[in-house]
Design a protein around this motif. Structure first.
Motif, mmCIF file in Angstrom:
data_model
loop_
_atom_site.group_PDB
_atom_site.id
_atom_site.type_symbol
_atom_site.label_atom_id
_atom_site.label_comp_id
_atom_site.label_asym_id
_atom_site.label_seq_id
_atom_site.Cartn_x
_atom_site.Cartn_y
_atom_site.Cartn_z
ATOM 1 N N UNK A 147 31.248 -25.690 10.827
ATOM 2 C CA UNK A 147 31.643 -24.272 10.855
ATOM 3 C C UNK A 147 30.690 -23.464 11.732
ATOM 4 N N UNK A 148 29.417 -23.803 11.698
ATOM 5 C CA UNK A 148 28.438 -23.110 12.538
ATOM 6 C C UNK A 148 28.664 -23.454 14.009
ATOM 7 N N UNK A 149 28.985 -24.705 14.285
ATOM 8 C CA UNK A 149 29.186 -25.153 15.660
ATOM 9 C C UNK A 149 30.328 -24.413 16.347
ATOM 10 N N UNK A 150 31.423 -24.163 15.635
ATOM 11 C CA UNK A 150 32.569 -23.480 16.249
ATOM 12 C C UNK A 150 32.502 -21.963 16.133
ATOM 13 N N UNK A 151 31.475 -21.420 15.471
ATOM 14 C CA UNK A 151 31.275 -19.980 15.426
ATOM 15 C C UNK A 151 31.900 -19.263 14.252
ATOM 16 N N UNK A 152 32.324 -19.988 13.233
ATOM 17 C CA UNK A 152 32.857 -19.337 12.035
ATOM 18 C C UNK A 152 31.727 -18.668 11.264
ATOM 19 N N UNK A 153 30.593 -19.327 11.226
ATOM 20 C CA UNK A 153 29.423 -18.756 10.541
ATOM 21 C C UNK A 153 28.275 -18.643 11.534
ATOM 22 N N UNK A 154 27.419 -17.643 11.309
ATOM 23 C CA UNK A 154 26.248 -17.461 12.164
ATOM 24 C C UNK A 154 25.124 -18.396 11.764
ATOM 25 N N UNK A 155 25.047 -18.699 10.493
ATOM 26 C CA UNK A 155 23.982 -19.575 10.018
ATOM 27 C C UNK A 155 24.119 -19.803 8.526
ATOM 28 N N UNK A 156 23.274 -20.685 8.018
ATOM 29 C CA UNK A 156 23.291 -20.964 6.586
ATOM 30 C C UNK A 156 21.932 -21.498 6.169
ATOM 31 N N UNK A 157 21.659 -21.332 4.899
ATOM 32 C CA UNK A 157 20.467 -21.945 4.313
ATOM 33 C C UNK A 157 20.919 -22.851 3.174
ATOM 34 N N UNK A 158 20.101 -23.857 2.908
ATOM 35 C CA UNK A 158 20.416 -24.810 1.845
ATOM 36 C C UNK A 158 19.241 -24.874 0.881
ATOM 37 N N UNK A 159 19.555 -24.802 -0.397
ATOM 38 C CA UNK A 159 18.553 -25.012 -1.435
ATOM 39 C C UNK A 159 18.998 -26.208 -2.260
ATOM 40 N N UNK A 160 18.185 -27.267 -2.227
ATOM 41 C CA UNK A 160 18.530 -28.480 -2.961
ATOM 42 C C UNK A 160 18.296 -28.293 -4.445
ATOM 43 N N UNK A 161 19.191 -28.873 -5.247
ATOM 44 C CA UNK A 161 19.081 -28.843 -6.698
ATOM 45 C C UNK A 161 18.857 -30.272 -7.155
ATOM 46 N N UNK A 162 17.756 -30.489 -7.855
ATOM 47 C CA UNK A 162 17.403 -31.835 -8.303
ATOM 48 C C UNK A 162 17.565 -31.965 -9.809
ATOM 49 N N UNK A 163 17.984 -33.142 -10.217
ATOM 50 C CA UNK A 163 17.969 -33.530 -11.621
ATOM 51 C C UNK A 163 17.042 -34.724 -11.677
ATOM 52 N N UNK A 164 15.859 -34.484 -12.213
ATOM 53 C CA UNK A 164 14.830 -35.517 -12.147
ATOM 54 C C UNK A 164 14.383 -35.655 -10.705
ATOM 55 N N UNK A 165 14.422 -36.869 -10.191
ATOM 56 C CA UNK A 165 14.026 -37.126 -8.804
ATOM 57 C C UNK A 165 15.220 -37.142 -7.850
ATOM 58 N N UNK A 166 16.431 -37.151 -8.386
ATOM 59 C CA UNK A 166 17.620 -37.293 -7.553
ATOM 60 C C UNK A 166 18.214 -35.930 -7.192
#
Length: 187
Positions: free
Chosen positions: A145-164
């Motif tokens: 979506x970012x590559x084709x210009x639908x979104x300007x950018x995004x951030x990701x926050x990982x959610x862990x359960x234990x180590x996974x």
């Protein structure tokens, strides 16, 4: 071609529409579901074998819910060309979800927050055997979506359960051109 249309109709005929109501907390996937309606998309589908005649016919009888939606014409435009520029079904389904959020649900803030698990559940994306492969598929869709210009950018926050890694929270910043296109759909 007519064979592709026939194949698409057969796939749709085997599909079902499911409407359910979740009680307690709607964001809680463990909430109790009491009311569920599951029905076929088409109640009847019939093909006449094609001959050399120009008047061969195909008959489709829609489910009453689908027929009512078509007759009410409660639809808004979607940028079909942009959708087709996206490679892969997950990216296209996410594009449609973003469009629907702005057009139908009035979420026009320019920033959308999703969990990968919500995208999988709500967009109908099939899960892989390994959770990390599914999460990578969703991340690739957001990147597309970012590559084709639908979104300007995004951030990701990982959610862990234990180590996974169990989930990812995406904060997506919609592009001005996407917001202008969906604004046009509202007119």
């Amino acid at each position: 071609s007519s064979n592709e249309i026939k194949e698409a109709l057969i796939i749709l005929q085997s599909s079902t529409i499911e409407i359910s109501r979740r009680y307690d907390d709607p964001d809680d996937t463990g909430g109790e579901i009491r009311d569920t309606l599951r029905t076929a998309t088409f109640t009847a589908l019939s093909f006449r074998e094609r001959s050399n005649e120009k008047n061969s016919q195909t008959m489709v009888q829609f489910n009453p819910y689908v027929a009512n939606a078509v007759m009410a014409l409660d639809f808004s435009l979607i940028d079909y060309e942009m959708c087709m520029r996206l490679r892969g079904l997950p990216a296209r389904l996410l594009f449609r979800r973003l469009t629907n959020n702005v057009v139908y649900f009035g979420n026009d803030s320019g920033v959308q927050i999703f969990r990968a698990s919500e995208i999988i559940r709500d967009c109908g994306i099939s899960e892989c055997k390994r959770k990390r492969d599914t999460l990578r598929k969703i991340t690739d869709a957001v990147t597309a979506l970012k590559t084709v210009g639908v979104i300007d950018g995004f951030t990701m926050d990982d959610v862990y359960v234990g180590q996974a890694k169990d989930d990812i929270i995406f904060t997506i910043h919609l592009s001005d051109s996407f917001m202008a296109q969906t604004g046009y759909a509202l007119k």
